[in-house]
Design a protein around this motif. Structure first.
Motif, PDB file in Angstrom:
ATOM      1  N   TRP A   1       0.844  -1.200   0.000  1.00 18.77           N
ATOM      2  CA  TRP A   1       0.000   0.000   0.000  1.00 18.77           C
ATOM      3  C   TRP A   1       0.879   1.250   0.000  1.00 18.77           C
ATOM      4  CZ3 TRP A   1      -0.218   3.902   3.633  1.00 18.77           C
ATOM      5  CH2 TRP A   1      -1.249   4.837   3.478  1.00 18.77           C
ATOM      6  N   ALA A   2       1.918   1.256   0.836  1.00 19.99           N
ATOM      7  CA  ALA A   2       2.811   2.412   0.922  1.00 19.99           C
ATOM      8  C   ALA A   2       3.547   2.642  -0.395  1.00 19.99           C
ATOM      9  CB  ALA A   2       3.816   2.216   2.066  1.00 19.99           C
ATOM     10  N   GLY A   3       3.996   1.561  -1.036  1.00 15.80           N
ATOM     11  CA  GLY A   3       4.674   1.689  -2.327  1.00 15.80           C
ATOM     12  C   GLY A   3       3.751   2.246  -3.396  1.00 15.80           C
ATOM     13  N   ASP A   4       2.497   1.831  -3.363  1.00 18.87           N
ATOM     14  CA  ASP A   4       1.507   2.348  -4.314  1.00 18.87           C
ATOM     15  C   ASP A   4       1.221   3.822  -4.028  1.00 18.87           C
ATOM     16  OD1 ASP A   4      -0.728   1.719  -6.388  1.00 18.87           O
ATOM     17  OD2 ASP A   4      -1.779   2.705  -4.723  1.00 18.87           O
ATOM     18  N   ARG A   5       1.048   4.162  -2.765  1.00 18.53           N
ATOM     19  CA  ARG A   5       0.784   5.561  -2.391  1.00 18.53           C
ATOM     20  C   ARG A   5       1.968   6.441  -2.782  1.00 18.53           C
ATOM     21  NH1 ARG A   5      -2.868   8.137   0.883  1.00 18.53           N
ATOM     22  NH2 ARG A   5      -2.152  10.045   1.903  1.00 18.53           N
ATOM     23  N   ALA A   6       3.191   5.950  -2.543  1.00 23.49           N
ATOM     24  CA  ALA A   6       4.384   6.699  -2.927  1.00 23.49           C
ATOM     25  C   ALA A   6       4.422   6.907  -4.436  1.00 23.49           C
ATOM     26  CB  ALA A   6       5.639   5.971  -2.445  1.00 23.49           C
ATOM     27  N   CYS A   7       4.089   5.876  -5.190  1.00 17.15           N
ATOM     28  CA  CYS A   7       4.070   5.974  -6.650  1.00 17.15           C
ATOM     29  C   CYS A   7       3.043   7.017  -7.099  1.00 17.15           C
ATOM     30  CB  CYS A   7       3.764   4.604  -7.243  1.00 17.15           C
ATOM     31  SG  CYS A   7       3.741   4.562  -9.036  1.00 17.15           S
ATOM     32  N   ARG A   8       1.845   6.970  -6.511  1.00 16.32           N
ATOM     33  CA  ARG A   8       0.795   7.935  -6.870  1.00 16.32           C
ATOM     34  C   ARG A   8       1.193   9.359  -6.514  1.00 16.32           C
ATOM     35  NH1 ARG A   8      -3.880   7.157  -3.971  1.00 16.32           N
ATOM     36  NH2 ARG A   8      -2.986   5.583  -2.619  1.00 16.32           N
ATOM     37  N   ALA A   9       2.075   9.510  -5.515  1.00 11.30           N
ATOM     38  CA  ALA A   9       2.548  10.843  -5.122  1.00 11.30           C
ATOM     39  C   ALA A   9       3.710  11.310  -5.992  1.00 11.30           C
ATOM     40  CB  ALA A   9       2.971  10.834  -3.656  1.00 11.30           C
ATOM     41  N   GLY A  10       4.198  10.435  -6.883  1.00 12.79           N
ATOM     42  CA  GLY A  10       5.300  10.812  -7.761  1.00 12.79           C
ATOM     43  C   GLY A  10       6.673  10.416  -7.267  1.00 12.79           C
TER      44      GLY A  10
ATOM     45  N   LEU B   1      -9.519   4.634   2.885  1.00 16.03           N
ATOM     46  CA  LEU B   1     -10.298   5.813   3.224  1.00 16.03           C
ATOM     47  C   LEU B   1      -9.396   7.013   3.519  1.00 16.03           C
ATOM     48  CD1 LEU B   1     -12.926   4.147   5.625  1.00 16.03           C
ATOM     49  CD2 LEU B   1     -13.083   4.510   3.146  1.00 16.03           C
ATOM     50  N   THR B   2      -8.126   6.922   3.125  1.00 17.90           N
ATOM     51  CA  THR B   2      -7.171   7.993   3.411  1.00 17.90           C
ATOM     52  C   THR B   2      -7.357   9.161   2.455  1.00 17.90           C
ATOM     53  OG1 THR B   2      -5.469   7.076   1.946  1.00 17.90           O
ATOM     54  CG2 THR B   2      -5.472   6.323   4.239  1.00 17.90           C
ATOM     55  N   LEU B   3      -6.870  10.303   2.896  1.00 18.94           N
ATOM     56  CA  LEU B   3      -6.829  11.464   2.013  1.00 18.94           C
ATOM     57  C   LEU B   3      -5.835  11.186   0.899  1.00 18.94           C
ATOM     58  CD1 LEU B   3      -6.678  14.243   4.766  1.00 18.94           C
ATOM     59  CD2 LEU B   3      -8.693  13.484   3.467  1.00 18.94           C
ATOM     60  N   ALA B   4      -6.052  11.763  -0.264  1.00 17.03           N
ATOM     61  CA  ALA B   4      -5.144  11.565  -1.398  1.00 17.03           C
ATOM     62  C   ALA B   4      -3.735  12.031  -1.022  1.00 17.03           C
ATOM     63  CB  ALA B   4      -5.644  12.318  -2.617  1.00 17.03           C
ATOM     64  N   PRO B   5      -2.701  11.336  -1.522  1.00 18.77           N
ATOM     65  CA  PRO B   5      -1.336  11.754  -1.194  1.00 18.77           C
ATOM     66  C   PRO B   5      -0.979  13.060  -1.868  1.00 18.77           C
ATOM     67  CG  PRO B   5      -1.295   9.979  -2.797  1.00 18.77           C
ATOM     68  CD  PRO B   5      -2.728  10.147  -2.382  1.00 18.77           C
ATOM     69  N   LYS B   6      -0.139  13.840  -1.173  1.00 20.10           N
ATOM     70  CA  LYS B   6       0.375  15.075  -1.758  1.00 20.10           C
ATOM     71  C   LYS B   6       1.576  14.723  -2.633  1.00 20.10           C
ATOM     72  CE  LYS B   6      -0.728  17.493   2.487  1.00 20.10           C
ATOM     73  NZ  LYS B   6      -0.138  17.980   3.725  1.00 20.10           N
ATOM     74  N   PRO B   7       1.789  15.450  -3.716  1.00 19.27           N
ATOM     75  CA  PRO B   7       2.972  15.191  -4.557  1.00 19.27           C
ATOM     76  C   PRO B   7       4.253  15.383  -3.754  1.00 19.27           C
ATOM     77  CG  PRO B   7       1.433  16.680  -5.664  1.00 19.27           C
ATOM     78  CD  PRO B   7       0.954  16.529  -4.252  1.00 19.27           C
ATOM     79  N   VAL B   8       5.222  14.497  -3.987  1.00 17.73           N
ATOM     80  CA  VAL B   8       6.498  14.615  -3.299  1.00 17.73           C
ATOM     81  C   VAL B   8       7.426  15.541  -4.073  1.00 17.73           C
ATOM     82  CG1 VAL B   8       6.368  12.336  -2.231  1.00 17.73           C
ATOM     83  CG2 VAL B   8       7.512  12.585  -4.418  1.00 17.73           C
ATOM     84  N   SER B   9       8.355  16.107  -3.340  1.00 19.23           N
ATOM     85  CA  SER B   9       9.362  16.956  -3.963  1.00 19.23           C
ATOM     86  C   SER B   9      10.723  16.270  -3.852  1.00 19.23           C
ATOM     87  CB  SER B   9       9.396  18.325  -3.272  1.00 19.23           C
ATOM     88  OG  SER B   9       9.763  18.155  -1.917  1.00 19.23           O
ATOM     89  N   CYS B  10      11.714  16.842  -4.457  1.00 17.28           N
ATOM     90  CA  CYS B  10      13.054  16.245  -4.441  1.00 17.28           C
ATOM     91  C   CYS B  10      13.963  16.909  -3.430  1.00 17.28           C
ATOM     92  CB  CYS B  10      13.690  16.330  -5.829  1.00 17.28           C
ATOM     93  SG  CYS B  10      12.799  15.383  -7.058  1.00 17.28           S
ATOM     94  N   ASP B  11      13.439  17.761  -2.579  1.00 21.82           N
ATOM     95  CA  ASP B  11      14.297  18.460  -1.625  1.00 21.82           C
ATOM     96  C   ASP B  11      14.032  17.996  -0.203  1.00 21.82           C
ATOM     97  OD1 ASP B  11      11.785  19.527  -1.514  1.00 21.82           O
ATOM     98  OD2 ASP B  11      12.427  21.599  -1.320  1.00 21.82           O
ATOM     99  N   ASN B  12      13.934  16.665  -0.040  1.00 25.42           N
ATOM    100  CA  ASN B  12      13.702  16.110   1.293  1.00 25.42           C
ATOM    101  C   ASN B  12      14.797  16.552   2.199  1.00 25.42           C
ATOM    102  OD1 ASN B  12      11.387  14.598   0.538  1.00 25.42           O
ATOM    103  ND2 ASN B  12      12.718  13.068  -0.378  1.00 25.42           N
TER     104      ASN B  12
END
Length: 189
Positions: free
Chosen positions: A108-117, A178-189
């Motif tokens: 699930w986390a890998g899918d959510r991460a993918c959907r967030a970019g 039932l989670t909120l949609a993921p926010k797009p990730v950035s590259c400046d972690n």
């Protein structure tokens, strides 16, 4: 089972989860999670929307924190330039152990991460918990390196520095999400 965002009302349950997991790990001979995690810090992660709860007919079965924020001192500047999400505090209730809910949460986390970019799903695991490390390897993660320098977020020396990653990728989930949609990730972690 459903997965939903944690709320401040879940704080007590999350702290109890950690204590339950620490006791179980101690019985297995591990020192993992013996130091209490600061409740105020956990509450901030809940309020940031990065903590998720798995519920099975109203009973909390598991939790995972998924964030784009990396812990200081673990990942290189080059690694942090790649869009990534980080798994933290994955815990399954002993009442629900043996069903690979953890593996389902990682998918699930890998899918959510993918959907967030994100390109990568990354984590840091306890440096002395070989069984946990093998678990992550068996779920498609590759060991990157082990970092022992630095301090832990809850005080004392760094103890969770076994770094691993796998590509973020779409996956089917057995959870009703039932989670909120993921926010797009950035590259400046």
């Amino acid at each position: 089972m459903i997965i939903e965002n944690a709320t401040p009302n879940d704080l007590g349950r999350l702290l109890a989860f950690r204590e339950e997991a620490a006791a179980w790990l101690s019985a297995l001979g591990s020192d993992q999670w013996r130091r209490p995690y600061p409740a105020d810090r956990l509450l901030k992660t809940i309020e940031s929307g990065t903590v998720f709860m798995v519920r099975d007919q109203g009973v909390t079965a598991a939790t995972i924190t998924l964030t784009e924020e990396a812990e200081d001192g673990l990942w290189t500047v080059d690694e942090l330039s790649e869009p990534s999400m980080f798994v933290n505090k994955l815990t399954v209730a002993r009442t629900h152990s043996g069903r690979d809910i953890g593996g389902s949460l990682l998918n699930w986390a890998g899918d959510r991460a993918c959907r967030a970019g994100a390109s990568w799903l990354r984590l840091d695991a306890w440096t002395t918990n070989d069984a946990l490390q093998r678990y992550y390897l068996s779920h498609g993660f590759e060991h990157v390196r082990t970092v022992r320098e630095g301090g832990a977020v809850n005080g004392g020396p760094r103890v969770s520095g076994w770094l691993a990653q796998r590509p973020a990728r779409p996956a089917e989930s057995s959870f009703r999400d039932l989670t909120l949609a993921p926010k797009p990730v950035s590259c400046d972690n």
